[in-house]
Design a protein around this motif. Structure first.
Motif, PDB file in Angstrom:
ATOM      1  N   TYR A 271       0.835  -1.201   0.000  1.00 57.60           N
ATOM      2  CA  TYR A 271       0.000   0.000   0.000  1.00 57.60           C
ATOM      3  C   TYR A 271       0.870   1.251   0.000  1.00 57.60           C
ATOM      4  CZ  TYR A 271      -3.591  -3.192   1.938  1.00 57.60           C
ATOM      5  OH  TYR A 271      -4.448  -4.230   2.179  1.00 57.60           O
ATOM      6  N   ASP A 272       0.306   2.353  -0.445  1.00 60.09           N
ATOM      7  CA  ASP A 272       0.891   3.665  -0.192  1.00 60.09           C
ATOM      8  C   ASP A 272       0.434   4.079   1.194  1.00 60.09           C
ATOM      9  OD1 ASP A 272       0.458   6.749  -0.077  1.00 60.09           O
ATOM     10  OD2 ASP A 272       1.918   6.463  -1.678  1.00 60.09           O
ATOM     11  N   VAL A 273       1.364   4.268   2.113  1.00 56.72           N
ATOM     12  CA  VAL A 273       0.995   4.441   3.511  1.00 56.72           C
ATOM     13  C   VAL A 273       0.157   5.695   3.753  1.00 56.72           C
ATOM     14  CG1 VAL A 273       3.144   5.634   4.159  1.00 56.72           C
ATOM     15  CG2 VAL A 273       1.843   4.369   5.892  1.00 56.72           C
TER      16      VAL A 273
ATOM     17  N   GLU B 277       9.599  11.385   8.067  1.00 58.58           N
ATOM     18  CA  GLU B 277       8.825  12.004   6.995  1.00 58.58           C
ATOM     19  C   GLU B 277       7.336  11.728   7.189  1.00 58.58           C
ATOM     20  OE1 GLU B 277       6.777  12.993   3.509  1.00 58.58           O
ATOM     21  OE2 GLU B 277       7.006  10.901   4.119  1.00 58.58           O
ATOM     22  N   LEU B 278       7.007  10.490   7.559  1.00 59.92           N
ATOM     23  CA  LEU B 278       5.612  10.144   7.810  1.00 59.92           C
ATOM     24  C   LEU B 278       5.088  10.886   9.033  1.00 59.92           C
ATOM     25  CD1 LEU B 278       3.106   8.454   7.141  1.00 59.92           C
ATOM     26  CD2 LEU B 278       4.056   6.617   8.564  1.00 59.92           C
ATOM     27  N   ALA B 279       5.891  10.966  10.086  1.00 57.41           N
ATOM     28  CA  ALA B 279       5.472  11.667  11.303  1.00 57.41           C
ATOM     29  C   ALA B 279       5.180  13.137  11.012  1.00 57.41           C
ATOM     30  CB  ALA B 279       6.545  11.534  12.378  1.00 57.41           C
ATOM     31  N   ARG B 280       6.045  13.777  10.213  1.00 49.67           N
ATOM     32  CA  ARG B 280       5.817  15.186   9.872  1.00 49.67           C
ATOM     33  C   ARG B 280       4.526  15.349   9.092  1.00 49.67           C
ATOM     34  NH1 ARG B 280      11.560  15.199   9.452  1.00 49.67           N
ATOM     35  NH2 ARG B 280      11.463  14.495   7.295  1.00 49.67           N
ATOM     36  N   TRP B 281       4.261  14.441   8.164  1.00 55.42           N
ATOM     37  CA  TRP B 281       3.035  14.501   7.364  1.00 55.42           C
ATOM     38  C   TRP B 281       1.805  14.349   8.246  1.00 55.42           C
ATOM     39  CZ3 TRP B 281      -0.670  10.648   6.352  1.00 55.42           C
ATOM     40  CH2 TRP B 281      -1.598  10.965   5.356  1.00 55.42           C
ATOM     41  N   VAL B 282       1.835  13.376   9.158  1.00 58.26           N
ATOM     42  CA  VAL B 282       0.719  13.140  10.064  1.00 58.26           C
ATOM     43  C   VAL B 282       0.467  14.368  10.936  1.00 58.26           C
ATOM     44  CG1 VAL B 282      -0.007  11.827  12.103  1.00 58.26           C
ATOM     45  CG2 VAL B 282       0.898  10.623  10.104  1.00 58.26           C
ATOM     46  N   MET B 283       1.533  14.922  11.529  1.00 57.77           N
ATOM     47  CA  MET B 283       1.364  16.071  12.402  1.00 57.77           C
ATOM     48  C   MET B 283       0.849  17.286  11.637  1.00 57.77           C
ATOM     49  SD  MET B 283       1.882  14.931  15.344  1.00 57.77           S
ATOM     50  CE  MET B 283       1.504  16.538  16.022  1.00 57.77           C
ATOM     51  N   GLN B 284       1.227  17.417  10.375  1.00 57.59           N
ATOM     52  CA  GLN B 284       0.736  18.535   9.577  1.00 57.59           C
ATOM     53  C   GLN B 284      -0.758  18.403   9.315  1.00 57.59           C
ATOM     54  OE1 GLN B 284       2.906  21.158   8.826  1.00 57.59           O
ATOM     55  NE2 GLN B 284       0.898  22.118   8.561  1.00 57.59           N
ATOM     56  N   ARG B 285      -1.223  17.159   9.083  1.00 57.36           N
ATOM     57  CA  ARG B 285      -2.660  16.939   8.882  1.00 57.36           C
ATOM     58  C   ARG B 285      -3.442  17.367  10.125  1.00 57.36           C
ATOM     59  NH1 ARG B 285      -0.417  16.346   5.209  1.00 57.36           N
ATOM     60  NH2 ARG B 285      -1.296  18.417   4.992  1.00 57.36           N
ATOM     61  N   ILE B 286      -2.868  17.079  11.283  1.00 58.35           N
ATOM     62  CA  ILE B 286      -3.526  17.448  12.536  1.00 58.35           C
ATOM     63  C   ILE B 286      -3.525  18.955  12.711  1.00 58.35           C
ATOM     64  CG2 ILE B 286      -3.323  17.316  15.052  1.00 58.35           C
ATOM     65  CD1 ILE B 286      -2.168  14.452  14.616  1.00 58.35           C
ATOM     66  N   LYS B 287      -2.382  19.579  12.486  1.00 61.99           N
ATOM     67  CA  LYS B 287      -2.278  21.025  12.710  1.00 61.99           C
ATOM     68  C   LYS B 287      -3.063  21.831  11.680  1.00 61.99           C
ATOM     69  CE  LYS B 287       2.002  20.709  15.294  1.00 61.99           C
ATOM     70  NZ  LYS B 287       3.417  21.107  15.450  1.00 61.99           N
TER      71      LYS B 287
END
Length: 269
Positions: A175-177, A217-227
């Motif tokens: 999958y694309d994560v 990179e994934l953590a930054r993406w996730v946190m950006q979605r939240i913010k």
């Protein structure tokens, strides 16, 4: 959002010596001794070893759950959404048969409802697990975002998103994560777990490791979605690195904690 780290003796020393700053320790529910140790330094919250979907909720010591939760002021009781292949004999783990899928959903929903009878549905959160594919012990349906969303919709529980579990699943199943996680019921996100994944000596991927470039990179993406407000803000973000007991104490390197806890703190705070 609060920042937590898996409790370990190394993490405790670093916090005591003011070498890292966190809000909470995340503690397992199987040792009062470690919980007591953690709380001498900073507050902790409990991560419960409960599974929803294996029909074992009648064996849970609910008095202990209540006692640990009240002692630590843990806001939610977490469950892991499971569908073990052994419980579905003679069935392909990739089966999308309505009877199989409905059976899995019904089993998880029933177990979550048992938990809700004890603590209230508003206090229950469900965590995604790992599916590695053929030859492993997990039915693929239980990690399907559509099915996870259906369970959350039916029960009204919250979501505990484990990014490492999602990443392991994505790498194993192709999958694309980011696309995979985006299909989760992120508007019901209540808690977030972040940690690294790395291969062992035999090349098998495992989590609760130090963070790599891809993990960050994934953590930054996730946190950006939240913010950005695309996802609900969780009450806590936990770095699931290190821990206690034979399974985790060997990977509790204080140098990793000194480097990576402040990095995650920058993302969260």
């Amino acid at each position: 959002m609060k920042l937590a780290v898996n409790y370990s003796e190394e993490a405790e020393r670093l916090v005591s010596d003011s070498l890292v700053e966190i809000d909470l320790f995340k503690c397992p529910d199987f040792s009062r001794e470690w919980i007591d140790h953690a709380e001498k330094t900073i507050p902790c919250y409990i991560h419960f070893g409960l599974n929803a979907g294996d029909r074992q909720m009648d064996k849970v010591n609910w008095e202990k759950v209540k006692e640990l939760r009240e002692q630590s002021k843990t806001p939610y009781v977490n469950v892991h959404a499971v569908a073990f292949a052994k419980d579905y004999p003679n069935t392909d783990i990739f089966s999308t048969s309505p009877s199989v899928v409905n059976g899995i959903v019904d089993a998880v929903v029933r177990d979550i409802e048992i938990v809700a009878e004890k603590v209230g549905m508003e206090n229950v959160i469900m965590e995604n697990i790992v599916c590695r594919g053929q030859g492993e012990n997990t039915m693929q349906a239980i990690i399907d975002p559509t099915i996870i969303s259906e369970i959350v919709h039916q029960t009204g529980c919250g979501l505990l998103l484990d990014t490492a579990h999602a990443q392991l699943t994505s790498k194993c199943l192709g999958y694309d994560v980011k696309e995979y996680i985006s299909q989760f019921p992120v508007k019901q996100l209540k808690e977030l777990h972040i940690t690294g994944i790395q291969a062992d000596e035999e090349g098998r991927l495992r989590d609760s490791m130090s963070m790599t470039k891809d993990d960050w990179e994934l953590a930054r993406w996730v946190m950006q979605r939240i913010k950005d407000g695309d996802w609900q803000e969780p009450w806590v973000v936990s770095l699931e690195y290190g821990g206690v007991g034979p399974k985790f104490e060997w990977r509790s390197d204080q140098d990793v904690l000194i480097e990576q806890v402040p990095m995650l703190c920058d993302l969260v705070k």
